[in-house]
Design an enzyme around this catalytic site. Structure first.
Site, short mmCIF file in Angstrom:
data_model
loop_
_atom_site.label_atom_id
_atom_site.label_comp_id
_atom_site.label_asym_id
_atom_site.label_seq_id
_atom_site.Cartn_x
_atom_site.Cartn_y
_atom_site.Cartn_z
NE ARG A 1 -10.88 -9.88 -2.15
CZ ARG A 1 -11.19 -8.95 -3.05
NH1 ARG A 1 -11.50 -9.30 -4.29
NH2 ARG A 1 -11.21 -7.68 -2.73
CE LYS B 1 -3.92 -1.87 2.62
NZ LYS B 1 -4.97 -1.64 1.62
N1 BES Z 1 -8.15 -3.84 4.41
C1 BES Z 1 -8.31 -3.40 3.06
C2 BES Z 1 -9.61 -2.66 2.84
C3 BES Z 1 -9.70 -1.31 3.48
C4 BES Z 1 -9.17 -0.21 2.83
C5 BES Z 1 -10.32 -1.16 4.68
C6 BES Z 1 -9.28 1.02 3.40
C7 BES Z 1 -10.40 0.08 5.25
C8 BES Z 1 -9.89 1.18 4.62
C9 BES Z 1 -8.30 -4.59 2.12
O1 BES Z 1 -7.53 -5.66 2.51
C10 BES Z 1 -7.78 -4.11 0.82
O2 BES Z 1 -6.65 -3.74 0.78
N2 BES Z 1 -8.63 -4.10 -0.20
C11 BES Z 1 -8.26 -3.63 -1.47
C12 BES Z 1 -8.85 -4.55 -2.48
C13 BES Z 1 -8.32 -4.36 -3.87
C14 BES Z 1 -6.86 -4.76 -3.94
C15 BES Z 1 -9.14 -5.18 -4.81
C16 BES Z 1 -8.82 -2.23 -1.62
O3 BES Z 1 -9.91 -1.96 -1.13
O4 BES Z 1 -8.14 -1.40 -2.22
MN MN Z 2 -5.50 -5.43 1.87
#
Ligand code: BES
Ligand code: MN
Ligand code: ZN
Length: 498
Positions: free
Chosen positions: A352, A278
């Site tokens: 997931r 990230k």
């Molecule tokens: N934990 C994150 C989702 C999230 C993002 C929760 C911001 C709270 C605030 C999750 O694991 C994630 O990173 N999801 C990605 C999915 C994408 C790679 C398809 C996302 O939401 O960007």
């Molecule tokens: Mn994630």
């Protein structure tokens, strides 16, 4: 803050009540609630309203001393909106304003004498719960990791609720305290830093709850997860030095033969994204990525304290998502516990990957229903903001019924969810050239494709998914966990209990 019930009758009158502060409602139409009228024999309240010292708008307050016909030292006037038909929003604003004022005055005890029995569309038990949750929110502190503790909450410590003293109101008060305590636990866990709140810490918390409330708690270690062939879950923990934990917690409040409700929580104690790392900004917030797990534990704390008559099983899949030389790489293909192979196109779509194996594990309990709770997608915040959790179920009758149950529980609990689709058509987006499924879809509808990914692992029971990415915490200056969706979950379970 300590709550109790204070019933008034002809002998024990509201005028006679000796207390540091009594809160009563007034309206924008310059009328007084029945309780305010009772204290206004000397005319001070009417005078203040007439003079425009308080607008009566929801949440406006005015503190009066020396109200001549009141036994209380102070009378707190609280605006409850246009007129005597008090809606839930106006009531909640009023109660929050009372709690704020109670925290700022030099009184040790106080009485909330708002018109809790005459609310529009809401009953007295709902009002009791709103008071207790607002009280907990007002005094909640996150200072476990500060060397100098935040100043202790000032003001009123002992709050009496002016409602009839009946078996029903006593029960409502006890249940409200249980839910508020559960929310506090969920907030504490969410706020703790990820070097403290590790998978092991979550497991220890579950064990501690087990001792305190009599839950059966089992913690599966990596070896056991390997034996169960949880290849998808284990792929997420590859890059981490922290041992993963698979926590199973059981509340046996129902008849032995009754099928349990199973709650499954995402317990990523820190989500760096893994190799699909990230961006740096606000990455600290990814310590909250265990709030699904936190809300499962908080809900167990609530139902344990209530002694809820229902069989409930909690499953928490806990690990860290870290990059390292051993971390899963984009393109890696893993085999999940139910046999489906998954191409991990993005290691940041890890929630997931742990949930799918936890959902497969849930099959063994022949559940009445399974609800998973996860901070699953940033896209859910884009879709719904911070007001509603995303609720996903299939569309057949039994899933419609479960969705409606959860939506209704959310409304009842001021912890609402909004429904989004689970439809076959989205599975097209999850096709992989090399495996049975890809872990991300094509751009667009990322919260929905995440839910549809999970759907592939939930075909043996009735299932709902709650995406709490937006509701589990607040960002910005007052960032912190909210304790949601513990009220929704606890209410859902209470509605199902004997
Ligand atoms: N934990 C994150 C989702 C999230 C993002 C929760 C911001 C709270 C605030 C999750 O694991 C994630 O990173 N999801 C990605 C999915 C994408 C790679 C398809 C996302 O939401 O960007
Ligand atoms: Mn994630
Ligand atoms: Zn995550």
């Amino acid at each position: 803050m300590d709550f109790s019930i204070k019933a008034f009758d002809t002998k024990n009158t509201i005028q006679g009540a000796k207390t540091g502060c009594i809160a009563v409602g007034v309206f924008e139409n310059k009328k007084l609630s029945a309780q305010a009228k009772a204290l206004d024999q000397g005319g001070e309240i009417t005078a203040a309203l007439k003079a425009g010292d308080i607008s009566g708008k929801p949440g406006s307050t005015l503190l009066l001393r020396g109200v001549s016909k009141a036994g209380a030292e102070r009378v707190l006037l609280v605006g409850l909106g246009a007129d005597e038909a008090v809606g839930e929003k106006a009531f909640l604003s009023g109660v929050n304003a009372v709690m704020k004022a109670f925290g700022q005055i030099g009184a040790a005890d106080g009485i909330i004498a708002l018109p809790m029995e005459n609310l529009k569309e809401r009953d007295v038990n709902w009002a009791i719960r709103a008071c207790v949750i607002a009280g907990h929110e007002a005094v909640f502190r996150t200072d476990a990791q500060k060397s100098k503790k935040d100043p202790a909450p000032q003001g009123v410590k002992k709050v009496m609720l002016a409602v009839p003293n009946t078996a029903a109101t006593k029960l409502a008060l006890a249940q409200a305290e249980a839910i508020a305590n559960g929310m506090d636990l969920t907030k504490e866990l969410g706020n703790l830093s990820a070097n403290v709140c590790t998978p092991t810490y979550l497991a220890d918390t579950a064990k501690r709850l087990g001792k305190e409330f009599g839950f059966e708690v089992e913690v599966l270690e990596r070896k056991q997860m390997e034996a169960l062939k949880m290849g998808s879950l284990l792929s997420v923990t590859n890059g981490s030095e922290q041992p993963p934990k698979f926590i199973v917690i059981k509340h046996k409040g129902g008849k032995p033969k009754d099928a349990p409700v199973v709650l499954v929580g995402k317990g990523i104690t820190f989500d760096t994204g893994g190799i699909s790392i990230k961006p740096g900004a606000n990455m600290d917030e990814m310590k909250y990525d265990m709030c699904g797990a936190g809300s499962v534990l908080g809900t167990f704390r609530a139902i344990g304290e209530m002694g809820l008559k229902l069989n409930v099983i909690g499953i928490v899949a806990a690990c860290e998502n870290m990059p390292s030389g051993r971390a899963t790489k984009p393109g890696d293909i893993v085999t999940s516990m139910n046999g489906l192979t998954i191409e991990i196109l993005n290691t940041d779509a890890e929630g997931r990957l742990i949930l799918c194996d936890a959902l497969t594990y849930a099959e063994r309990f022949n559940p009445a229903a399974v609800v998973d709770i996860a901070t699953l997608t940033g896209a859910c915040i884009v879709a719904l903001g911070h007001h509603n959790s995303g609720l996903f179920t299939r569309e057949d009758d039994q899933h419609e019924a479960l969705a409606n149950e959860l939506l209704a529980a959310g409304k009842q609990a001021n912890d609402t969810a909004w429904r989004l689709p689970v439809q076959d058509i989205y599975n097209e987006q999850l096709k992989s050239n090399f495996a049975d499924l890809a872990n991300i879809g094509t751009p667009g509808g990322a919260s929905v494709t995440a839910a549809c990914f999970l759907e592939n692992f939930t075909r043996k029971y009735t299932w709902a998914h709650l995406d709490i990415a937006g509701t589990a915490w607040k960002s910005g200056g007052s960032k912190g966990a909210t304790g949601r969706p513990v009220p929704l979950l606890a209410t859902f379970l209470m509605n199902r209990a004997r």
